[in-house]
Design a protein around this motif. Structure first.
Motif, PDB file in Angstrom:
ATOM      1  N   ALA A  15       0.835  -1.187   0.000  1.00 39.61           N
ATOM      2  CA  ALA A  15       0.000   0.000   0.000  1.00 39.61           C
ATOM      3  C   ALA A  15       0.876   1.245   0.000  1.00 39.61           C
ATOM      4  CB  ALA A  15      -0.916   0.002   1.226  1.00 39.61           C
ATOM      5  N   PHE A  16       0.367   2.335  -0.571  1.00 41.96           N
ATOM      6  CA  PHE A  16       1.105   3.601  -0.649  1.00 41.96           C
ATOM      7  C   PHE A  16       1.390   4.127   0.746  1.00 41.96           C
ATOM      8  CE2 PHE A  16       0.995   8.287  -0.884  1.00 41.96           C
ATOM      9  CZ  PHE A  16       2.120   8.480  -1.666  1.00 41.96           C
ATOM     10  N   SER A  17       2.659   4.517   1.009  1.00 40.69           N
ATOM     11  CA  SER A  17       3.023   4.977   2.344  1.00 40.69           C
ATOM     12  C   SER A  17       3.728   6.329   2.349  1.00 40.69           C
ATOM     13  CB  SER A  17       3.927   3.946   3.036  1.00 40.69           C
ATOM     14  OG  SER A  17       5.145   3.770   2.325  1.00 40.69           O
ATOM     15  N   GLY A  18       4.147   6.818   1.205  1.00 43.27           N
ATOM     16  CA  GLY A  18       4.845   8.097   1.196  1.00 43.27           C
ATOM     17  C   GLY A  18       5.386   8.425  -0.178  1.00 43.27           C
ATOM     18  N   VAL A  19       6.085   9.563  -0.265  1.00 40.68           N
ATOM     19  CA  VAL A  19       6.609  10.008  -1.550  1.00 40.68           C
ATOM     20  C   VAL A  19       7.938  10.716  -1.314  1.00 40.68           C
ATOM     21  CG1 VAL A  19       5.426  12.241  -1.446  1.00 40.68           C
ATOM     22  CG2 VAL A  19       6.046  11.275  -3.667  1.00 40.68           C
ATOM     23  N   SER A  20       8.801  10.647  -2.293  1.00 38.79           N
ATOM     24  CA  SER A  20      10.054  11.395  -2.257  1.00 38.79           C
ATOM     25  C   SER A  20      10.281  12.037  -3.612  1.00 38.79           C
ATOM     26  CB  SER A  20      11.232  10.472  -1.911  1.00 38.79           C
ATOM     27  OG  SER A  20      11.472   9.555  -2.964  1.00 38.79           O
TER      28      SER A  20
END
Length: 395
Positions: free
Chosen positions: A279-284
């Motif tokens: 599942a999506f957990s963050g972005v950089s």
């Protein structure tokens, strides 16, 4: 721009879109390859066993625990020709058990029909399990099946049972003449039986449940370089499709991967390519403008790249609210480029834009204004007090 490629000098908005990270997920990936680097002890005794745990993923991302079991075995390589005119034919091979005791093993070949023989093993020091082994030859006298067989010996007393691999690939058959059969012990080097199993007894190994891995006499891997096995996962655990998984031991006679040196068993690395659902957990955001989505299964995926616009006369851009600028006729048209390319500047990932305000100067101005206000307030107060005093004198 969605994707990783930006066309330099692009002058259209067609490939631009708002960055939208909602609904992102990382699809599961079943294990298809496992790379193994380990050392099997060169001084291991026949029957010594070691285990290597391996985590596997099925096609829907469910994790399964499996075990690779290594058992040191002797290989008896039969070579030479069987003669239809000389049946049965026997050969004796001395083998050593786990306690170092030497035993004679008798191998007897008996012709049953044209191109068909059977192999029986026996010893006076225990009970042989496995056999008789049916051998089939083609019309030219070449062995067709089997090229490998296995027997085990339950030695008399408390000695650990021995597993013996029979390498039959060197056998041929002739119609006349003398039989010339020999039985060599571990001619290629040390052999280990590798067995594959999962922790769920309801899983079924559909193929490749075991194989033999041989090491040269200098400790390097002789072969095979890979082994493939199939698993039918238990329906009570997962409804995933069957898996076909290849174990990679490195190239035969090459460095790295599997080896047999020294006195200890050790695992250098076990790497498999399966991935659990994420599942999506963050972005950089990288300095190259690449927007990377992060997932809770440890994976990442590039989803966007931020372009930068160049103008022939950027000082003529129209200033708008919100630290924004608008293209004008005087500024010229825009040209989109990737970060750091074509003089477009660079994106600095993981940072906030610095303020354009001179904090020291603004603090000085604030203090000056405050002091001026205080002085003015004092003057007004003093004037008021003087007026009050004059008013009282008049009375």
């Amino acid at each position: 721009a969605n994707g990783n490629t930006i066309t330099p000098n692009q002058t259209s908005y067609a490939n631009l879109e708002p960055i939208n990270l909602s609904g992102l997920e990382f699809a599961a990936q079943g294990t298809t390859n496992v790379s193994l680097a380990a050392n099997m002890p060169a001084n291991a005794k026949i029957g010594d066993t070691y285990e290597t745990p391996v985590e596997l993923y099925d096609a829907v991302g469910t994790s399964h625990q499996s075990t690779l079991t290594w058992q040191k075995v002797d290989t008896i390589a039969s070579t030479g020709q069987l003669s239809a005119a000389q049946s049965p034919t026997s050969v004796v091979r001395s083998v050593t058990d786990a306690d170092g005791n030497v035993h004679d093993l008798n191998l007897t070949y008996t012709r049953n029909a044209a191109n068909e023989w059977s192999l029986t093993a026996s010893t006076a020091d225990g009970t042989v399990q496995g056999g008789p082994i049916a051998l089939t030859f083609d019309a030219d006298g070449n062995l067709t099946t089997p090229t490998d067989a296995e027997i085990s010996v339950d030695w008399t007393g408390d000695t650990t049972d021995s597993v013996l691999r029979l390498d039959l690939s060197g056998l041929t058959q002739v119609a006349t003449g003398a039989a010339t059969i020999a039985a060599g012990l571990n001619p290629a080097g040390a052999s280990w039986k590798l067995s594959v199993a999962t922790d769920d007894a309801a899983d079924t190994l559909t193929s490749g449940a075991s194989t033999y891995v041989t090491f040269n006499k200098d400790g390097t891997l002789a072969g095979p370089s890979t082994h493939t096995f199939g698993i039918d996962w238990a329906d009570s655990t997962t409804m995933a499709a069957d898996s076909s998984i290849t174990l990679n031991f490195a190239s035969p006679n090459g460095s790295g991967g599997m080896g047999s040196f020294g006195e200890s068993y050790s695992v250098g690395s076990v790497n498999q390519d399966g991935i659990a659902f994420g599942a999506f957990s963050g972005v950089s955001v990288g300095d190259d403008g690449l927007v990377v989505a992060l997932f809770d299964n440890g994976q990442s995926r590039p989803v966007y790249r931020i372009p930068l616009a160049r103008f022939a006369s950027p000082e003529n851009l129209a200033v708008r609210d919100g630290n924004a600028y608008q293209m004008t006729n005087a500024s010229g048209g825009m040209f989109l480029s990737a970060s750091g390319e074509n003089g477009a500047g660079a994106v600095t990932g993981g940072t906030l834009e610095a303020s354009t305000v001179d904090l020291a100067g603004e603090f000085t101005n604030m203090i000056t204004t405050q002091r001026a206000y205080s002085a003015n307030a004092t003057i007004i107060r003093t004037a008021d007090e003087m007026l009050q005093e004059l008013s009282q004198l008049k009375r």
